[in-house]
Design an enzyme around this catalytic site. Structure first.
Site, PDB file in Angstrom:
ATOM      1  N   CYS A 287       0.809  -1.221   0.000  1.00  0.00           N
ATOM      2  CA  CYS A 287       0.000   0.000   0.000  1.00  0.00           C
ATOM      3  C   CYS A 287       0.843   1.272   0.000  1.00  0.00           C
ATOM      4  O   CYS A 287       0.402   2.290  -0.528  1.00  0.00           O
ATOM      5  CB  CYS A 287      -0.968   0.001   1.176  1.00  0.00           C
ATOM      6  SG  CYS A 287      -2.178  -1.315   1.031  1.00  0.00           S
TER       7      CYS A 287
ATOM      8  N   CYS B 123     -14.998   0.487   4.494  1.00  0.00           N
ATOM      9  CA  CYS B 123     -13.916   0.076   3.585  1.00  0.00           C
ATOM     10  C   CYS B 123     -13.741   1.085   2.462  1.00  0.00           C
ATOM     11  O   CYS B 123     -14.704   1.690   1.993  1.00  0.00           O
ATOM     12  CB  CYS B 123     -14.229  -1.264   2.940  1.00  0.00           C
ATOM     13  SG  CYS B 123     -14.734  -2.543   4.101  1.00  0.00           S
TER      14      CYS B 123
ATOM     15  N   HIS C 254      -8.325   4.330  -3.437  1.00  0.00           N
ATOM     16  CA  HIS C 254      -7.028   3.768  -3.057  1.00  0.00           C
ATOM     17  C   HIS C 254      -6.438   2.922  -4.185  1.00  0.00           C
ATOM     18  O   HIS C 254      -6.388   1.704  -4.107  1.00  0.00           O
ATOM     19  CB  HIS C 254      -7.192   2.939  -1.774  1.00  0.00           C
ATOM     20  CG  HIS C 254      -5.927   2.344  -1.258  1.00  0.00           C
ATOM     21  ND1 HIS C 254      -4.665   2.843  -1.535  1.00  0.00           N
ATOM     22  CD2 HIS C 254      -5.714   1.254  -0.460  1.00  0.00           C
ATOM     23  CE1 HIS C 254      -3.755   2.097  -0.938  1.00  0.00           C
ATOM     24  NE2 HIS C 254      -4.360   1.127  -0.291  1.00  0.00           N
TER      25      HIS C 254
END
Lengths: 478, 394
Positions: B89, B210, B336
């Site tokens: 990430c 989320c 993301h």
């Protein structure tokens, strides 16, 4: 020297379905219930739980097991030793041989006889004999309402026996009543009355009569009689034909577990051993595909001291959860969720996994002699991850512990099934271990809950069954 | 004063979202054009001496081997050295960090860092499952992206009494911020009730706990600090860089109520910048899941350990609060795209520090810059054991 059972153990999956729930779907009715293996169970995982219980009850160090004799009609493999993993679980050396017996539900008795021969011939002192079955049946067939799942194992030896095996008589002719061709997915059966009369009753009767003649005994001298139970009706007819009294067959299991195939007689015997008295005479009779073995056993004084170490058949019978027919179809693999199956990160035949089997299944950690941390798995660690020391030693780890933290996945691709708990458990030796949960009700899960690791089928990929430990709520001994 | 050897002279990004109509290469091209356009006084592409590209598409697709030429070879820069970075990430932020090291070392005067990801090239069902199982095929079986963070939530709730309501407040705040930011994937507000009513994904996460799966690309041009005036009147300086790691597997962590990698990265970055958490005006932090942002507050030192739930509840992390956290909408609303997230966070912080957010003069969206420091943070990768923290200043 008197060969016999030194230790015994059973395993019955926790799921049950009412036979009527299956029969209703096809316009008929049925009685009783049967055991159903969970979607992450197969003959191997059941065999392993039974074998661990058997070895525990025997009081024998697992390293003293010299061979594994494995009987089943529903092995995951036609070629390849399905039971090879059992050696890994017990951490047995390469010299320990495995033998697999199949062909009919009497495969387990074939295995037992061969084990006895080996001990009598002084080629081995302790042999682990395992029976397991989870046979595939076609939807809507007569067999679907009868086939159950279960496993049982005996440690066979000549020292400290719980029950000695006195005599065996085998009667065998060529009969085609139930069979499964290599090309078949399911077991096939011929006409019911033919199977009952010409197959089962004729052979069982001949075997029992042969045995009684051989040892000069009479049917009423047995306190317990265990018969192979292909269904609820056939053995009853046989008891009439043989003059067996009702009180001699109190251990009948078929109405509770269904036809457990190779495990049927072993499970029945285990149930008898849970409660028998020293000196009791036991008659056990197998049948499968035109072969029947009748066997006499005598219970010894040792039973009482060893039985306390056993997870009894009764404890497995009582720990049950009923499922409906839809769930049953999922668990038997008849129906599967749509979608691309979740693949393993590496193919199951990769060298990575080959070199991991022993540590994963025997459950070994690399304990640091400097700082005490347990590194896992050892094949991934040359240095202690905490202190950098190379002074590591493989140790066998406890599989019991409690939940440190967890989550529950509600969306999973096949073959994984939601809701699926993922658990970090603190094991007794201090290792924190990550594994999926099995047989857990999400509502009942909480931090600090006691759990144990059990080996389960993770997936079947490229024709390979891959197993791994999962957490289950701790089953108390006894 | 901090390090300040490297200046950011241009930032640019694509609106995050589902770019079904754009190829991976087109997204790289467009991000490149956006960053050139973002250099206030303009830049001759020939000035760019080296590049770093951050992307995880190789792992996401399972069969791609992406290398440096994926940047230079398709934007007219063929010939210059380019390194591909993949580091979970924090891929985007580590791409930036490596580019900074290239310039700070004296090897290059001007460099580009570009991050790109097409998360939506696969169905959401297939998305992050394979990544969750990385490291060991047996031990990691059944792992998913949420399952890497949800156990922390369970434990934090157990130890500190953090509630699902407090977790939901993270989404409520970030979705609101997202509606102010035209680059955000999601452009709608949510309530705590919405979070509770949304489908349960991975207990204790509902789907609105989320971040979405988002396509995105962003780029940053950096140069030697003493050359910044050539390109802009408003350079932003790199005051601190930190990167921390932890053990390979989650089970090896010492604590499930913190990400020690974040703490280590933050300590390094604060030390390098010579400041503390109280000096940060605005932060773009890793909020892949609601609990992550709560742990970030604690791990980055914005509040005491165990106080993260109360920090969001008191409104301390909203725009106008103690420290504005994720004014862009964060990963949770903005999106993301792994390889790009860190660079998009830096882009947002550069706009905030320059006080020229888009849309311009938006008081709701512009954070008041009082102390002049901004903090960027990612955490993730195998075992959630990799974290990058960047501190920027005017």
């Amino acid at each position: 020297m008197s060969v016999g059972i030194v230790g015994y153990g059973v395993y019955v999956p926790r799921y049950r379905i009412l036979v009527n729930d299956i029969a209703n779907a096809w316009g008929s009715r049925g009685r009783g219930e049967k055991s159903v293996a969970g979607s992450d169970e197969d003959g191997i995982t059941m065999a392993i739980e039974a074998a661990i219980n058997a070895v525990n009850s025997s009081g024998i160090d697992p390293e003293k097991i010299e061979a594994i004799y494995f009987g089943t009609t529903s092995s995951p493999y036609i070629e390849n030793y399905a039971s090879g993993i059992i050696k890994e679980v017990f951490g047995l050396p390469p010299e320990v041989e495995i033998y697999e017996f199949t062909g009919s539900p009497r495969a387990s008795i074939s295995a037992l006889k061969a084990a006895m021969d080996s001990i009598n011939a002084q080629r081995a002192e302790n042999i682990l004999v395992i029976a397991t079955d989870n046979r595939p049946s076609e939807m809507g067939s007569d067999l679907e309402v009868t086939f159950g799942a279960g496993a049982a194992a005996f440690v066979i030896g000549a020292v400290d026996t719980i029950a000695t095996i006195e005599n065996i008589f085998t009667y065998s002719t060529m009969v085609l009543d139930r069979w499964r061709h290599a090309n078949d997915i399911h077991v096939r059966s011929y006409d019911y009355r033919y199977t009952r009369e010409y197959g089962y009753i004729n052979h069982v009767k001949a075997a029992v009569e042969g045995l009684l003649k051989k040892e000069g005994s009479a049917i009423d001298q047995f306190q317990h009689i265990v018969l192979q139970e292909p269904d609820g009706r056939i053995p009853k007819e046989a008891t009439r034909a043989l003059g067996i009294k009702k009180e001699q067959t109190e251990g009948s299991l078929v109405g509770l577990l269904g036809d457990t195939g190779s495990s049927s007689v072993f499970l029945g015997l285990a149930g008898v051993l849970d409660n028998a008295k020293a000196g009791d005479k036991v008659l056990a009779v197998s049948y499968g595909s035109g072969s029947s073995d009748a066997m006499t056993l005598k219970v010894t004084e040792n039973r009482e001291k060893k039985v306390s170490k056993v997870r009894s058949l009764n404890s497995y019978m009582e720990d049950k959860e009923y499922i409906d027919y839809l769930k049953y179809m999922k668990y038997t693999g008849t129906i599967q969720q749509a979608g691309e199956p979740a693949k393993l990160g590496l193919p199951p035949v990769s060298p990575f996994l080959q070199r991991s089997y022993r540590e994963l299944y025997n459950f070994l950690g690399a304990k640091c002699k400097e700082c005490g941390y347990i590194n896992f798995p050892p094949s991934l660690r040359v240095l202690c991850i905490k202190c950098g020391s190379t002074n590591l030693e493989n140790v066998k780890l406890s599989k019991k512990g409690k939940i440190h933290t967890y989550c529950i996945n509600y969306y999973m691709p096949p073959p994984l099934e939601a809701p699926l708990p993922l658990i970090f458990g603190d094991l007794e030796d201090g290792l924190r271990y990550q594994a999926l949960g099995t047989e857990m009700n999400p509502e009942e899960m909480k931090v600090d809950m006691p759990v144990e690791l059990v080996l389960r089928l993770l997936t079947v990929e490229r024709g390979v069954s891959l197993y791994g430990y999962k957490f289950r709520a701790l089953k108390e001994d006894i | 004063m901090g390090w300040n050897k490297v200046a950011i002279v241009g930032v640019g990004m694509l609106k995050f979202g589902e770019h079904f109509d754009k190829s991976y290469e087109a997204m790289i091209g467009e991000a490149y054009l956006a960053v050139l356009d973002g250099v206030q006084k303009g830049i001759d592409p020939k000035d760019i001496q080296a590049g770093w590209i951050g992307t995880c598409i190789g792992s996401l697709m399972g069969s791609e081997l992406i290398s440096g030429s994926m940047l230079s070879g398709i934007v007219g820069l063929a010939g210059i050295p380019v390194t591909r970075i993949e580091n979970g990430c924090p891929t985007g932020s580590d791409t930036f960090r490596n580019a900074c090291m290239g310039v700070a070392s004296g090897l290059y005067d001007v460099a580009i860092a570009l991050g790109v990801e097409k998360m939506r090239e696969k169905t959401s069902d297939e998305g992050l499952l394979a990544i969750g199982s990385a490291g060991h095929p047996v031990l990691m079986r059944g792992g998913t992206a949420p399952a890497q963070f949800a156990p922390q939530a369970t434990r934090h709730m157990h130890e500190f009494g953090t509630t699902k309501e407090q977790m939901a407040m993270v989404g409520v705040k970030n979705h609101y911020n997202g509606t102010l930011c035209p680059y955000s994937h999601y452009q709608y507000e949510i309530t705590i009730e919405d979070v509770f009513k949304s489908p349960l994904v991975c207990w204790p996460f509902n789907i609105l706990d989320c971040c979405p799966q988002t396509d995105g690309a962003a780029a940053v041009i950096i140069c030697r600090a003493d050359l910044a005036d050539k390109y802009t009147d408003k350079p932003i300086f790199v005051a601190g860089l930190g990167m921390g790691t932890d053990y390979q597997f989650a089970a090896e962590k010492e604590s499930f109520t913190e990400f020690i990698a974040t703490k280590r990265a933050a300590q390094q970055a604060y030390k390098m910048a010579g400041i503390g958490p109280e000096d940060i005006d605005v932060a773009e932090v890793h909020d892949c899941f609601s609990i992550t942002e709560i742990l970030d507050y604690e791990d980055l030192g914005f509040c005491e350990k165990g106080e993260g739930g109360k920090f969001i509840e008191r409104g301390d992390s909203k725009i106008g609060g103690k420290v504005a956290v994720n004014p862009s909408g964060g990963l949770m609303a903005k999106g993301h795209p792994l390889g790009c997230s860190g660079l998009a966070q830096i882009t947002e912080l550069v706009w905030q520090l320059r006080e020229d957010v888009i849309p311009a003069q938006n008081e709701k969206r512009q954070v008041e810059i009082k102390r002049g420091y901004a903090l960027q943070h990612n955490v993730g990768g195998t075992g959630v054991a990799n974290s990058v923290v960047t501190i920027l200043t005017k």
